[in-house]
Design an enzyme around this catalytic site. Structure first.
Site, short mmCIF file in Angstrom:
data_model
loop_
_atom_site.label_atom_id
_atom_site.label_comp_id
_atom_site.label_asym_id
_atom_site.label_seq_id
_atom_site.Cartn_x
_atom_site.Cartn_y
_atom_site.Cartn_z
N CYS A 43 0.83 -1.21 0.00
CA CYS A 43 0.00 0.00 0.00
C CYS A 43 0.86 1.26 0.00
CB CYS A 43 -0.93 0.00 1.21
SG CYS A 43 -1.82 1.55 1.40
N CYS A 48 -1.25 1.70 -3.24
CA CYS A 48 -2.26 2.76 -3.07
C CYS A 48 -1.69 4.17 -2.98
CB CYS A 48 -3.06 2.52 -1.79
SG CYS A 48 -3.47 0.81 -1.47
N LYS A 51 0.37 5.37 -6.09
CA LYS A 51 -0.62 5.38 -7.18
C LYS A 51 -1.52 6.60 -7.09
CE LYS A 51 -4.48 4.04 -6.49
NZ LYS A 51 -5.01 2.70 -6.43
N TYR A 178 -8.26 -3.67 -11.79
CA TYR A 178 -8.01 -2.41 -11.08
C TYR A 178 -6.74 -1.73 -11.59
CZ TYR A 178 -10.80 -3.51 -6.77
OH TYR A 178 -11.76 -3.79 -5.84
N GLU A 182 -6.50 1.70 -13.72
CA GLU A 182 -6.03 2.89 -13.00
C GLU A 182 -4.78 3.47 -13.68
OE1 GLU A 182 -7.65 2.04 -8.47
OE2 GLU A 182 -5.55 1.68 -8.88
N HIS A 435 -28.00 20.58 -3.21
CA HIS A 435 -28.09 21.11 -4.56
C HIS A 435 -27.18 22.32 -4.75
CE1 HIS A 435 -30.03 21.81 -8.40
NE2 HIS A 435 -30.13 23.08 -8.08
N GLU A 440 -26.76 14.31 -5.62
CA GLU A 440 -28.16 14.52 -5.22
C GLU A 440 -29.08 13.56 -5.98
OE1 GLU A 440 -30.18 18.25 -6.43
OE2 GLU A 440 -28.33 18.74 -7.46
P1 NDP Z 1 -7.20 -8.07 -11.09
O1 NDP Z 1 -7.42 -9.47 -10.67
O2 NDP Z 1 -8.12 -6.99 -10.67
O3 NDP Z 1 -7.11 -8.02 -12.68
C1 NDP Z 1 -6.27 -8.85 -13.41
C2 NDP Z 1 -6.55 -8.63 -14.88
O4 NDP Z 1 -5.59 -9.33 -15.66
C3 NDP Z 1 -7.93 -9.13 -15.31
O5 NDP Z 1 -8.44 -8.23 -16.25
C4 NDP Z 1 -7.61 -10.48 -15.93
O6 NDP Z 1 -8.51 -10.84 -16.93
C5 NDP Z 1 -6.26 -10.20 -16.55
N1 NDP Z 1 -5.45 -11.40 -16.71
C6 NDP Z 1 -5.18 -12.35 -15.79
N2 NDP Z 1 -4.37 -13.31 -16.32
C7 NDP Z 1 -4.14 -12.94 -17.60
C8 NDP Z 1 -3.39 -13.51 -18.66
N3 NDP Z 1 -2.73 -14.64 -18.51
N4 NDP Z 1 -3.38 -12.87 -19.85
C9 NDP Z 1 -4.07 -11.72 -20.02
N5 NDP Z 1 -4.79 -11.12 -19.06
C10 NDP Z 1 -4.82 -11.73 -17.86
O7 NDP Z 1 -5.69 -7.76 -10.65
P2 NDP Z 1 -4.88 -6.43 -10.53
O8 NDP Z 1 -3.47 -6.87 -10.77
O9 NDP Z 1 -5.42 -5.34 -11.37
O10 NDP Z 1 -5.09 -6.02 -9.01
C11 NDP Z 1 -4.82 -6.98 -7.97
C12 NDP Z 1 -5.65 -6.70 -6.75
O11 NDP Z 1 -5.14 -5.57 -6.09
C13 NDP Z 1 -7.11 -6.35 -7.04
O12 NDP Z 1 -7.91 -7.46 -7.18
C14 NDP Z 1 -7.48 -5.53 -5.84
O13 NDP Z 1 -7.91 -6.39 -4.82
C15 NDP Z 1 -6.17 -4.86 -5.45
N6 NDP Z 1 -6.15 -3.45 -5.89
C16 NDP Z 1 -7.08 -2.57 -5.40
C17 NDP Z 1 -7.09 -1.26 -5.79
C18 NDP Z 1 -8.13 -0.33 -5.26
O14 NDP Z 1 -8.75 -0.64 -4.25
N7 NDP Z 1 -8.36 0.82 -5.89
C19 NDP Z 1 -6.11 -0.74 -6.74
C20 NDP Z 1 -5.19 -1.74 -7.22
C21 NDP Z 1 -5.23 -3.03 -6.79
P3 NDP Z 1 -9.93 -11.56 -16.60
O15 NDP Z 1 -10.86 -10.44 -16.21
O16 NDP Z 1 -10.31 -12.17 -17.91
O17 NDP Z 1 -9.68 -12.54 -15.54
#
Ligand code: NDP
Length: 452
Positions: A43, A48, A51, A178, A182, A435, A440
């Site tokens: 984080c 976080c 970022k 995410y 982002e 407002h 709202e």
């Molecule tokens: P996510 O699990 O959110 O997303 C992973 C992405 O990668 C998905 O779109 C997935 O596709 C894709 N993917 C997975 N494997 C492959 C592959 N082999 N080839 C191509 N695409 C692939 O993970 P993140 O890394 O974005 O984030 C990890 C975690 O960190 C989040 O789940 C969240 O809990 C936390 N986080 C929270 C934030 C916040 O609160 N604002 C900010 C950043 C992270 P598919 O959808 O098809 O599975």
């Protein structure tokens, strides 16, 4: 039997630090902690916090364009990444020092090295020392995963994005979660020609479908090129960047590629399996609702357990662990109705069920409105916001609230209180509108747009 420590925590991220600090300060426990990298964990050091600071940095260029449309005489002439990076690194150093000071002041003894679990009550430090503890807490977090694709070693992950020597001109981000969404917004805002490739049909799988559409459209309007149903087949290093072959066989030139394809629990090599601590197929440490593993003296919290991988959740798990294991007051962790934000541009705040999840559960009414808010419609900006409530037809309870708008993270924190309290649609309606605001709409939507 006497131990060196009452509690030894492995991992100095948000969850581990909170548990160690509270255990040391609120109980008479002697607490030790090992951290192999930097205190503050994902984080603070590589997630976080940096970022969000990059999100702030990236919003000034569009803000200056808007300012000009309002009549200000301004022009964004460029972004000095090096100057920003120096400030960013200074801020992370400051925060890490705060974490270290908090630990020290609460009496936690720290070891700046890797530790593994050598027995139900023994940890082994990287320098070979063995320490005993009545209770061991594993809070080692997670780590980005990169698929096995030829040339994947030429790409970076979110761990490296904060340390770039220079910003690329043209960048590819792979993934639709995410982190991918982002960072696509951040880099686009900082002036990078940004491409996001996603293997599925719409980004942010798992979230509300209507919200995903509004976010994806908004990202593209702001300049991100989103290509769906595409993946990376191969990456080749060339003199001035990388050549990326997509799964359709086309070759593209980029300066930099970032994988944002998910994160895995940091559990391997900790010695847990040998002791009988269960790990699931993803490597997550298996725990009960009190964060206790199959070995009674060993607990685990945070991303290493792969429950809800969010900083505030890890902190709550840490606090509940202290109540349970250190104060003798068994406290389960409440993982229901957790509000969260995705810091995309446009931003997304959400709590509860998506329309799709709710519809699969019961008959629902959907109250939703998509509109151009006052501040941007005034300057003919096309960006739209979404305010949406998913309501149970039987109980009238708001099952889900979805906001896509600037400041959605701030708004959902407040709306989340009502939803967590079990507010009905009529409770929302009883609240007078503020407002003129965007939110709202959440208390003025009279008729459902659909019933399903
Ligand atoms: P996510 O699990 O959110 O997303 C992973 C992405 O990668 C998905 O779109 C997935 O596709 C894709 N993917 C997975 N494997 C492959 C592959 N082999 N080839 C191509 N695409 C692939 O993970 P993140 O890394 O974005 O984030 C990890 C975690 O960190 C989040 O789940 C969240 O809990 C936390 N986080 C929270 C934030 C916040 O609160 N604002 C900010 C950043 C992270 P598919 O959808 O098809 O599975």
């Amino acid at each position: 039997m006497s131990f060196d420590y009452d509690l030894f925590v492995i991992g100095g991220g948000s969850g581990g630090v909170r548990a160690a600090r509270v255990a040391a300060a609120d109980t008479v426990s002697k607490v030790g902690m090992a951290e192999e990298s930097r205190y503050g964990g994902t984080c603070v050091i590589r997630g976080c916090v940096p970022k969000k600071l990059m999100v702030f940095a990236s919003t000034y260029a569009p803000a200056m364009k808007q300012a000009a449309a309002y009549g200000w005489d301004v022009q964004a002439v460029g972004f000095d990444w090096s100057a920003f990076r120096v400030k960013l690194e200074g801020e992370l150093d400051r925060l890490e020092a705060v974490y270290r000071r908090l630990l020290k002041n609460s009496g936690v003894e720290t070891y700046d090295m890797r530790a593994t679990v050598a027995g139900p009550n023994t940890v082994r430090l990287a320098d070979g020392r063995e320490l005993t503890a009545k209770t061991i807490l594993v809070a080692t977090g997670g780590w980005p995963t990169v698929p096995k694709v030829p040339g994947a070693e030429h790409a970076i992950t979110s761990n490296e994005i904060f340390h770039l020597e220079a910003l690329p001109k043209r960048m590819l981000i792979l993934g639709g979660g995410y982190i991918a969404c982002e960072f696509a917004g951040i880099l686009n805002g900082l002036g990078v020609d940004t491409y996001l490739w996603y293997r599925g049909t719409q980004v942010l799988r798992g979230f509300d479908g209507e919200a995903r559409d509004v976010i994806s459209k908004g990202m593209q309007e702001r300049g991100v090129t989103i290509v769906t149903e595409t993946n990376i087949a191969q990456i080749d290093k060339v003199a001035d960047g990388v050549q990326v072959t997509d799964t359709q066989g086309a070759v593209h030139d980029f300066d930099l590629v970032m994988y944002a394809t998910g994160r895995a629990p940091n559990s391997s090599g900790l010695g847990l399996e040998a002791l009988g601590v269960g790990l699931d197929r993803a490597g997550a440490v298996e725990v009960d609702s009190y964060s206790q593993t199959a070995v009674p003296s060993i607990y685990a919290i945070g991303d290493v357990t792969n429950r809800v991988n969010l900083t505030p959740v890890a902190i709550r798990e840490g606090m509940a662990f202290v109540e349970t294991a250190m104060k003798g007051n068994p406290t389960p962790v409440d993982h229901a109705l957790i509000p969260s934000a995705v810091f995309t541009q446009p931003e997304y705040g959400t709590i509860g069920l998506s329309e799709e999840e709710a519809r699969a559960q019961e008959v629902i009414e959907v109250y939703a409105t998509t509109f151009r808010p006052m501040n941007t419609s005034f300057i003919n900006d096309p960006h739209e916001v979404l305010m949406k409530l998913v309501v149970s037809q039987a109980s009238r309870k708001v099952l889900g609230c979805h906001i896509v708008a600037d400041g959605a993270g701030e708004m959902i924190q407040m709306a989340g209180i009502a939803v967590k309290m079990g507010a009905t649609k009529e409770d929302f309606d009883r609240v007078c509108a503020v407002h003129p605001t965007m939110s709202e709409e959440l208390v003025t939507m009279k008729s459902p747009v659909r019933t399903a």
